[in-house]
Design a protein around this motif. Structure first.
Motif, PDB file in Angstrom:
ATOM      1  N   TRP A  19       0.819  -1.204   0.000  1.00 19.82           N
ATOM      2  CA  TRP A  19       0.000   0.000   0.000  1.00 19.82           C
ATOM      3  C   TRP A  19       0.856   1.259   0.000  1.00 19.82           C
ATOM      4  O   TRP A  19       0.466   2.278  -0.578  1.00 19.82           O
ATOM      5  N   LYS A  20       2.020   1.194   0.636  1.00 21.61           N
ATOM      6  CA  LYS A  20       2.923   2.347   0.645  1.00 21.61           C
ATOM      7  C   LYS A  20       3.368   2.684  -0.774  1.00 21.61           C
ATOM      8  O   LYS A  20       3.470   3.858  -1.147  1.00 21.61           O
ATOM      9  N   VAL A  22       1.615   2.134  -3.483  1.00 19.19           N
ATOM     10  CA  VAL A  22       0.466   2.750  -4.140  1.00 19.19           C
ATOM     11  C   VAL A  22       0.352   4.221  -3.756  1.00 19.19           C
ATOM     12  O   VAL A  22       0.113   5.089  -4.608  1.00 19.19           O
ATOM     13  N   GLN A  23       0.525   4.525  -2.465  1.00 17.13           N
ATOM     14  CA  GLN A  23       0.442   5.914  -2.007  1.00 17.13           C
ATOM     15  C   GLN A  23       1.510   6.781  -2.659  1.00 17.13           C
ATOM     16  O   GLN A  23       1.228   7.892  -3.129  1.00 17.13           O
ATOM     17  N   ARG A  24       2.734   6.279  -2.682  1.00 14.93           N
ATOM     18  CA  ARG A  24       3.827   7.058  -3.261  1.00 14.93           C
ATOM     19  C   ARG A  24       3.647   7.235  -4.760  1.00 14.93           C
ATOM     20  O   ARG A  24       3.933   8.318  -5.299  1.00 14.93           O
ATOM     21  N   CYS A  26       0.779   7.316  -6.342  1.00  7.93           N
ATOM     22  CA  CYS A  26      -0.305   8.288  -6.527  1.00  7.93           C
ATOM     23  C   CYS A  26       0.187   9.716  -6.277  1.00  7.93           C
ATOM     24  O   CYS A  26      -0.208  10.652  -6.991  1.00  7.93           O
ATOM     25  N   ASP A  27       1.054   9.896  -5.286  1.00  9.72           N
ATOM     26  CA  ASP A  27       1.622  11.222  -5.026  1.00  9.72           C
ATOM     27  C   ASP A  27       2.416  11.715  -6.228  1.00  9.72           C
ATOM     28  O   ASP A  27       2.338  12.896  -6.605  1.00  9.72           O
ATOM     29  N   ARG A  30       0.109  12.764  -9.036  1.00  9.41           N
ATOM     30  CA  ARG A  30      -0.481  14.100  -8.818  1.00  9.41           C
ATOM     31  C   ARG A  30       0.482  15.205  -9.235  1.00  9.41           C
ATOM     32  O   ARG A  30       0.052  16.289  -9.645  1.00  9.41           O
ATOM     33  N   THR A 342       9.953   4.242  -7.563  1.00  9.05           N
ATOM     34  CA  THR A 342       8.899   4.992  -6.875  1.00  9.05           C
ATOM     35  C   THR A 342       9.184   5.099  -5.390  1.00  9.05           C
ATOM     36  O   THR A 342       9.017   6.166  -4.781  1.00  9.05           O
ATOM     37  N   HIS A 343       9.623   4.015  -4.782  1.00  7.19           N
ATOM     38  CA  HIS A 343       9.957   4.046  -3.361  1.00  7.19           C
ATOM     39  C   HIS A 343      11.112   5.016  -3.087  1.00  7.19           C
ATOM     40  O   HIS A 343      11.068   5.786  -2.122  1.00  7.19           O
ATOM     41  N   GLY A 346       9.807   8.524  -3.681  1.00  3.47           N
ATOM     42  CA  GLY A 346       8.821   8.826  -2.642  1.00  3.47           C
ATOM     43  C   GLY A 346       9.471   9.091  -1.304  1.00  3.47           C
ATOM     44  O   GLY A 346       9.072  10.017  -0.579  1.00  3.47           O
ATOM     45  N   GLU A 350       9.225  12.616   0.841  1.00  2.00           N
ATOM     46  CA  GLU A 350       8.726  12.637   2.215  1.00  2.00           C
ATOM     47  C   GLU A 350       9.720  13.258   3.179  1.00  2.00           C
ATOM     48  O   GLU A 350       9.345  14.055   4.048  1.00  2.00           O
TER      49      GLU A 350
END
Length: 618
Positions: A19-20, A22-24, A26-27, A30, A342-343, A346, A350
């Motif tokens: 899920w992390k 997916v969040q990253r 999506c960020d 955006r 992505t990780h 991301g 962060e």
């Protein structure tokens, strides 16, 4: 035999397809698609239109063989000639649309890389984030690699996936309908079940790859940094005759990188086996699906030619549906790369956001870059004062031992301060605290002036030379679009080059605005670099000049000339140094004694006033 140090910043959690991720992702999306009318969104919509049209053409090409079976079986020459003409037109259209598809993907790659990199640059160069990230925070390895290389690879991989992902929902829906129409429910159910099994298998196989890819990218950055370190410090290393040592240490980093790459290759082997097995078994599955209605007698009433054409058409539909799923499975290797990058990106975003949140709480300069027209929201104070220190205590961020304890003074215009002390007593650290690079441990430090010509400028211990022309070196950190100290005056620049003793640079560079093809650090001696920084200081003419051993590579005679020029230009000096020859240019001396102790004394011949303090010693 010692091994290379492991990164202190390696997080406890291992990157994965979770899920992390997916969040990253999506960020990042955006950032790439800020609005429906952004260039990326418009290109994406154009790509969707092109790929949909392309799929319509592909379908028409795919069913052409069934028509050929019919006309050849009937020996229909006119129909055959018409089909050949139609085939030529469709093939030309298809090849053109495929080329346009690739062209749009390449344009999207460039647009995405520009947007994402500039977004990271905005955070990276905001306030002092770049300093905190590279010096004080260790949880992010190789931020430069993440911004340059990882962003490029992520955008490249996403652009290669774009056309396949964007069209998949439409093609799968369309060909599922045709498959159901041709074979009944058994065809789509078999194919969908096969896809679910393949997806689960590949998800399991991809898990270890993501974390290993992140580790590989970290070691790639470490290996590259080692070579950059040698390139930048080649002369110093050569004076030590340290070729063998650096050879050994560089090979250590190479071996660590190659071991991780081998591990990644071994893990990818099983993923490739799964993907290829899924591809080839899919081909057999299509014939099984086609065979079911034939052997059940549904098509018994057709002639051999009609049956051949129907088999060809149904084969195309089933194979293309399976191929649609297969392409998604084939993206497994690309998706694992995308997840790794992505990780890393991301994590960088962060941490930079976290740094910005913390700095904006207390940093008077947090809102701007080097805009000398701005007062950076500095705290209001007396007009003739640069810094106010009240019971200030500070230490290194990497140590718990106080360098200075309860230091109280005021640095005012017209009274020059000399800071002395043994190595390690906190002289340069004091400047870091004054410039808000480091936080104070306790007490109060207030900067009451802006940066630049109307305020304060720092000359760090190590001269900083930017890339660019000689003029850009002199006016740095002013920008051409922000000449806030006035118009760029060639005569003034030449005059200050002469006062600094580096007018010969005009001839060596070919003029103020001639581009040079060499590195300033490689060409200039340490003394020339310090003189060039003084020419920069003369040009900017701040009220307060904070000099951290800025003349250490010069003779006392050259040092005296530069200091006299600074005072003639109306600057108030705050100097760090070891030479006793500096005393005659200053009024007050702050001696840092170590263990938190300090002494503040007035030098002989000082004009008095200016520096206010509560205790002579501490």
């Amino acid at each position: 035999m010692p091994r290379p140090d492991k990164s202190e910043g390696r997080g406890a959690s291992r990157p994965a397809l979770d899920w992390k991720f997916v969040q990253r992702l999506c960020d990042i999306q955006r950032v790439l698609f800020p609005s429906w009318t952004s260039p990326s969104s418009l290109m994406f919509a154009t790509l969707l239109f092109v790929t949909l049209t392309e799929q319509l053409i592909i379908y028409q090409v795919g069913i052409l063989p069934s028509h050929f079976y019919n006309v050849l079986a009937d020996k229909d020459y006119a129909g055959f000639a018409s089909l050949v003409g139609t085939a030529m037109v469709l093939i030309l259209l298809n090849s053109t649309l495929k080329s346009v598809d690739q062209y749009i993907c390449n344009q999207m790659y460039i647009s995405w890389r520009k947007t994402l990199t500039e977004s990271l640059h905005t955070s990276y160069f905001h306030g002092r984030v770049y300093y905190t990230l590279n010096v004080l925070r260790k949880e992010i390895d190789n931020p430069d690699q993440r911004i340059s290389q990882d962003v490029e690879r992520l955008c490249k991989q996403m652009s290669t996936m774009a056309s396949r992902l964007i069209i998949s929902p439409f093609t799968l829906t369309y060909y599922t309908y045709h498959c159901f129409y041709s074979t009944g429910w058994i065809g789509p159910v078999s194919i969908f079940s096969y896809f679910v099994i393949g997806t689960i298998a590949n998800k399991i196989l991809m898990g270890p790859i993501v974390s290993t890819l992140c580790e590989q990218e970290k070691l790639e950055g470490d290996f590259r940094f080692k070579h950059m370190q040698i390139r930048v410090n080649a002369e110093s290393a050569a004076f030590y005759r340290s070729g063998k040592v650096e050879h050994m240490r560089t090979n250590w980093r190479l071996q660590a990188l190659l071991l991780t790459q081998k591990s990644l290759i071994n893990k990818e082997l099983w993923l490739y086996i799964g993907v290829n097995t899924f591809d080839y078994l899919g081909g057999f599955l299509s014939y099984i699906v086609i065979a079911i209605p034939i052997f059940t007698g549904i098509y018994d009433g057709l002639t051999p030619g009609e049956l051949s054409g129907l088999i060809s058409k149904n084969a195309f539909v089933c194979i293309y549906l399976i191929n649609g799923f297969t392409q998604l499975i084939d993206l497994s290797t690309t998706l694992s790369d995308v997840a790794g990058y992505t990780h890393r990106i991301g994590e960088l975003r962060e941490v930079m956001d976290d740094i910005l949140r913390k700095q904006c709480d207390y940093d008077p300069a947090s809102g701007e870059s080097y805009d000398f027209d701005s007062d950076f929201n500095v705290h209001a104070g007396p007009a003739d004062t640069a810094f106010i220190l009240d019971h200030l205590s500070y230490k290194s961020p990497f140590s718990d031992q106080l360098l200075v304890k309860d230091l109280s003074l005021k640095i005012s215009q017209g009274t020059h301060l000399l800071v002395v002390g043994n190595t390690g007593t906190g002289k340069t650290s004091l400047l870091r605290v004054l410039n808000r690079l480091w936080e104070a441990d306790s007490g109060f430090v207030q900067m009451t002036t802006c940066f630049g010509p109307r305020g304060t400028l720092f000359l760090p211990q190590k001269p900083y030379l930017t890339d660019g022309t000689l003029r850009e070196q002199i006016i740095y950190p002013l920008k051409d679009i922000y000449p806030s100290s006035g118009s760029v005056d060639d005569d003034r620049i030449i005059q200050f080059l002469e006062l600094a003793g580096v007018s010969s640079l005009l001839k060596r560079t070919g003029g103020l605005d001639e581009e040079v093809d060499w590195n300033w650090y490689d060409v200039l001696s340490p003394g020339e670099m310090q003189r060039l920084c003084f020419a920069r200081l003369f040009y900017l003419q701040p009220k307060y000049a904070v000099l951290d051993e800025a003349t250490s590579a010069l003779t006392e005679e050259a040092e005296a000339q530069l200091y006299r020029t600074c005072k003639q230009l109306g600057m108030t000096l705050v100097s760090l140094g070891h030479r006793s020859s500096l005393e005659k240019f200053h009024d007050v001396q702050l001696k840092l004694c170590g263990d938190g102790q300090w002494e503040l004394t007035r030098l002989k011949g000082s004009s008095g006033g200016g520096v206010i303090y509560r205790d002579e010693t501490m």
